[in-house]
Design an enzyme around this catalytic site. Structure first.
Site, PDB file in Angstrom:
ATOM      1  N   ASP A 158     -31.834  40.372  -8.684  1.00  0.00           N
ATOM      2  CA  ASP A 158     -30.859  41.385  -9.083  1.00  0.00           C
ATOM      3  C   ASP A 158     -29.812  40.751  -9.988  1.00  0.00           C
ATOM      4  OD1 ASP A 158     -29.601  44.211  -8.507  1.00  0.00           O
ATOM      5  OD2 ASP A 158     -27.966  42.748  -8.347  1.00  0.00           O
ATOM      6  N   TYR A 172     -22.843  40.386 -16.101  1.00  0.00           N
ATOM      7  CA  TYR A 172     -22.718  39.046 -15.525  1.00  0.00           C
ATOM      8  C   TYR A 172     -22.801  37.989 -16.637  1.00  0.00           C
ATOM      9  CZ  TYR A 172     -23.803  41.284 -10.996  1.00  0.00           C
ATOM     10  OH  TYR A 172     -23.811  42.085  -9.873  1.00  0.00           O
ATOM     11  N   GLN A 227     -26.634  50.334  -4.211  1.00  0.00           N
ATOM     12  CA  GLN A 227     -26.251  48.933  -4.010  1.00  0.00           C
ATOM     13  C   GLN A 227     -24.755  48.862  -3.703  1.00  0.00           C
ATOM     14  OE1 GLN A 227     -25.799  44.831  -6.563  1.00  0.00           O
ATOM     15  NE2 GLN A 227     -27.590  46.062  -7.002  1.00  0.00           N
ATOM     16  N   TYR A 284     -24.931  43.969  -1.514  1.00  0.00           N
ATOM     17  CA  TYR A 284     -24.500  42.721  -2.143  1.00  0.00           C
ATOM     18  C   TYR A 284     -23.366  42.093  -1.332  1.00  0.00           C
ATOM     19  CZ  TYR A 284     -20.596  45.194  -4.667  1.00  0.00           C
ATOM     20  OH  TYR A 284     -19.471  45.916  -5.029  1.00  0.00           O
ATOM     21  N   GLN A 300     -28.895  25.247  -2.576  1.00  0.00           N
ATOM     22  CA  GLN A 300     -28.311  26.428  -1.943  1.00  0.00           C
ATOM     23  C   GLN A 300     -29.391  27.431  -1.547  1.00  0.00           C
ATOM     24  OE1 GLN A 300     -25.199  28.129  -4.386  1.00  0.00           O
ATOM     25  NE2 GLN A 300     -23.744  26.517  -3.888  1.00  0.00           N
TER      26      GLN A 300
END
Length: 316
Positions: A56, A61, A176, A204, A288
């Site tokens: 996503d 962004y 979302q 999210y 991560q």
């Protein structure tokens, strides 16, 4: 791995998806600070290799940069995931971001180019702003779906009333919203509505932008880069910061029983809600990603879920 169908679509999603907000990099209004593109690509490749089957992102962004990196990473990956992106936040040559529902067709063409695909698997309206333009924007979204430029259409950050307006024009595949144990606003009306109407929900910030990973500290918050949006977020400031870090410490005690991190417990808490189809989980490097991948299979027992909710009630 158990996969869930997203709303009225034919998309079967892994329990977590790769969130590409942070890999947009620095120097924009909602940045997470500087980011190494090679780390981003490695993170995406690791996520796909470990079974995550959707990404996503959003045009805004990094002002297009995240989509470009996602496109580059997927092109060189052995696994081809579903690609989700979002429209309605646009910017000018001075990098000023505004909300606009009148440029969705142009935005879609730009996203297709940056992602290097012929069709977007899920195209979402990022924010329902301006409110009076929702019908016009959703009509264009439906047109793009009929034309095959996007396979399915969804919304993000919509209220029940706004979804009801959109539904009069065309079906909504997904919503979302933000959802974590530090932000439960959608529990009252939005999650029951989407669950009732077979609208998939991909939440999210299940770890609340890193706060619930178990790796966050006051010292780390104090050293955030100047362009990290979290510096000014209320949950990263006192008195909430101390309370939220205490929640993360409690989640560690749950996680220790199962050899998983506090972040994995935080993600599992959101997935425990039957209205949630899958959770969006960010990762800025391969390490991560490896840390959160147990969230694909880890689930809380009813007793543990109740234990966490009791702790939250006792520490409002």
């Amino acid at each position: 791995m158990d996969k869930k169908q997203l709303g009225n679509s034919d998309l079967l999603l892994s329990p977590i998806g790769f969130g590409a907000w942070a890999i947009g990099g620095g120097d924009w209004a909602f940045s997470w600070g500087p980011q190494d593109d090679n780390d981003s690509i490695a993170a995406i490749h690791k996520a796909l290799d470990l079974g995550i089957n959707w990404i996503d992102t959003a045009a805004v962004y990094g002002l297009g940069h995240s989509e470009e990196i996602v496109g580059k990473a997927v092109k060189s990956a052995s696994q081809k995931p579903y690609l989700f992106t979002k429209s309605s936040m646009v910017w000018d040559d001075k990098r000023k971001i505004t909300n606009n529902l009148k440029q969705i067709r142009r935005e879609c063409e730009d996203s297709l180019r940056r992602l290097q695909v012929d069709s977007i698997d899920l195209y979402q309206v990022h924010w329902p702003k301006p409110d009076e333009d929702i019908e016009e924007g959703w009509t264009v979204m439906a047109d793009l779906q009929r034309e095959g430029k996007v396979r399915w259409i969804g919304v993000s950050n919509f209220s029940v009333a706004q979804m009801e307006r959109a539904l009069k024009i065309a079906p909504i595949t997904s919503n979302q919203p933000p959802y974590s144990m530090l932000n439960r606003a959608v529990e009252a009306e939005i999650l029951p509505f989407t669950h009732k109407h077979n609208i998939g929900t991909i939440n999210y910030a299940p770890m609340h932008s890193g706060l619930l990973t178990g790796a966050m500290t006051k010292e780390r918050v104090a050293s955030f880069p100047k362009d990290d949006f979290r510096r000014n977020a209320k949950n990263y400031q006192e008195p909430l910061l101390s309370r939220n870090l205490a929640v993360a410490d409690f989640l560690k005690t749950i996680g220790t029983r199962h050899n998983v991190t506090a972040g994995v417990v935080a993600i599992a808490w959101t997935i425990h809600n039957p209205a949630i189809t899958a959770a969006i989980v960010g990762g800025r490097n391969a390490h991560q990603v490896e840390g959160v991948i147990p969230a694909v299979t880890f689930r809380l027992t009813e007793a543990e879920y109740a234990e966490i909710n009791a702790f939250l009630a006792a520490h409002p």
